[in-house]
Scaffold this motif. Structure first.
Motif, short mmCIF file in Angstrom:
data_model
loop_
_atom_site.label_atom_id
_atom_site.label_comp_id
_atom_site.label_asym_id
_atom_site.label_seq_id
_atom_site.Cartn_x
_atom_site.Cartn_y
_atom_site.Cartn_z
N THR A 101 16.91 -43.47 3.53
CA THR A 101 16.89 -44.92 3.66
C THR A 101 15.50 -45.36 4.09
OG1 THR A 101 17.39 -45.13 6.04
CG2 THR A 101 19.26 -44.73 4.57
N ASN A 102 15.34 -46.66 4.31
CA ASN A 102 14.08 -47.15 4.87
C ASN A 102 14.27 -47.55 6.33
OD1 ASN A 102 15.70 -49.33 4.32
ND2 ASN A 102 14.09 -50.61 3.42
N GLY A 103 15.21 -46.90 7.03
CA GLY A 103 15.43 -47.15 8.44
C GLY A 103 14.23 -46.73 9.27
N GLU A 104 14.04 -47.39 10.40
CA GLU A 104 12.85 -47.16 11.24
C GLU A 104 13.21 -46.68 12.63
OE1 GLU A 104 9.35 -49.68 11.40
OE2 GLU A 104 10.37 -51.02 10.01
N ALA A 105 12.35 -45.82 13.18
CA ALA A 105 12.45 -45.43 14.58
C ALA A 105 12.21 -46.66 15.46
CB ALA A 105 11.42 -44.35 14.90
N MET A 106 12.95 -46.73 16.59
CA MET A 106 12.79 -47.89 17.47
C MET A 106 12.62 -47.49 18.93
SD MET A 106 15.36 -51.15 18.12
CE MET A 106 14.95 -52.11 16.66
N ILE A 107 13.67 -46.93 19.54
CA ILE A 107 13.68 -46.62 20.97
C ILE A 107 14.07 -45.16 21.18
CG2 ILE A 107 14.80 -47.06 23.19
CD1 ILE A 107 12.94 -49.29 22.46
N GLY A 108 13.26 -44.43 21.92
CA GLY A 108 13.58 -43.05 22.25
C GLY A 108 14.35 -42.95 23.54
N ILE A 109 15.30 -42.02 23.58
CA ILE A 109 16.07 -41.72 24.78
C ILE A 109 15.74 -40.28 25.15
CG2 ILE A 109 18.35 -41.56 25.83
CD1 ILE A 109 18.10 -43.53 22.69
#
Length: 299
Positions: A101-109
């Motif tokens: 997909t073209n999903g994006e990284a946002m917040i790391g845990i």
């Protein structure tokens, strides 16, 4: 061996048979959908992740809808269809979903002490990586710390995981017993989890086993956004999460294991919520290559 084409062909079927959802909050003008790639049931989603989803809805002034899918391939198809806005996922799963997909990284845990290793029995006398050539090593297929990371670790030490060893794929719970019985010679594992679930339960475990090879710390688990979440909306969600870190972590730790009623997210104790970018996960793409799956690399 799992390939990109197999994932694409299987994703739609997984999506159609396993797609279900639960609305957690009241009426709002905006609704966001969220999934967790390793949740096995809607009961698990609500019990373990419901408090976090509800807190996210509160800070975004939005209704949050939890959507359960059967795997990260199902999550990818749902995200590509615009049915999932946010996904909580691990490093290896993120790389696969990002490719599909073209999903994006946002917040790391962050996960403290999150690294992989190769464990052996002390009595077997293994002292170097080369001692593992021709040996049986167990893995949990598809996992960042039980599959892809250990294979790259072996490769980094000059052992080709595709030709120099006999890889045995099994469930996490069967790896340690199989090594104890001698059915396998070593196990590829998340070291922190192995210490907690296996070594600590044996009276002489500290002396009977050793970590022969260790990786560096792995990239963080994450909240990723679908490709349709762009620009100002993407920044608004990301900034709201960072600004409300304390509240969201308190909500995360209210999650309860659906099977035994214990705390669901103890592995995240001491964590932070921090912005991440796609390039932070290039090392995971290298892991896919080491595991014989170059189609998940950027090139």
């Amino acid at each position: 061996m799992m390939t990109l084409s197999h994932l694409v062909k299987g994703a739609l079927a997984v999506f159609l048979v396993a797609f279900s959802n639960v609305v957690l909050a009241g009426s709002h003008s905006k609704t966001y959908t969220m999934t967790v790639t390793d949740a096995e049931s809607m009961e698990e989603m609500v019990s373990e992740w419901g408090p976090l989803a509800e807190a996210l809805g509160s800070i975004l002034n939005a209704e949050m809808k939890l959507i359960q899918v059967a795997s990260h391939t199902g999550a990818a198809e749902a995200m590509r269809a615009g049915k999932v806005d946010l996904a909580f996922t691990g490093p290896a799963e993120y790389v696969a979903i990002n490719k599909l997909t073209n999903g994006e990284a946002m917040i790391g845990i962050a996960r403290p002490d999150y690294y992989c290793g190769i464990v052996v029995k002390t009595a077997d006398g293994y002292t170097t990586a080369s001692d593992l050539k021709g040996k049986k090593i167990s893995f949990k297929q598809g996992s960042t710390s039980y599959h892809f990371c250990p294979m790259k670790l072996l490769k980094d030490y000059g052992i080709d995981p595709l030709t120099d060893i006999e890889a045995v794929f099994t469930s996490k719970s069967l790896q340690h017993p199989a090594m104890v019985r001698g059915d396998t010679d070593a196990m590829a594992t998340n070291i922190r989890t192995w210490i907690k679930n296996d070594r600590s339960k044996e009276p002489t475990g500290n002396g009977d086993y050793k970590v022969l090879l260790r990786s560096g710390d792995l990239p963080m688990d994450m909240i990723m956004a679908g490709g349709h979440i762009k620009g100002e909306e993407y920044d608004t969600i990301k900034n709201a999460i960072v600004e409300n870190e304390k509240m969201l972590l308190e909500a995360l730790f209210r999650g309860v294991d659906a099977n035994d009623g214990t705390a669901a997210h103890s592995k995240y104790e001491g964590t932070r919520l921090v912005p991440v970018k796609d390039s932070d996960y290039d090392v995971v793409r290298e892991m896919y290559v080491a595991a014989g799956m170059p189609e998940f690399n950027l090139e």
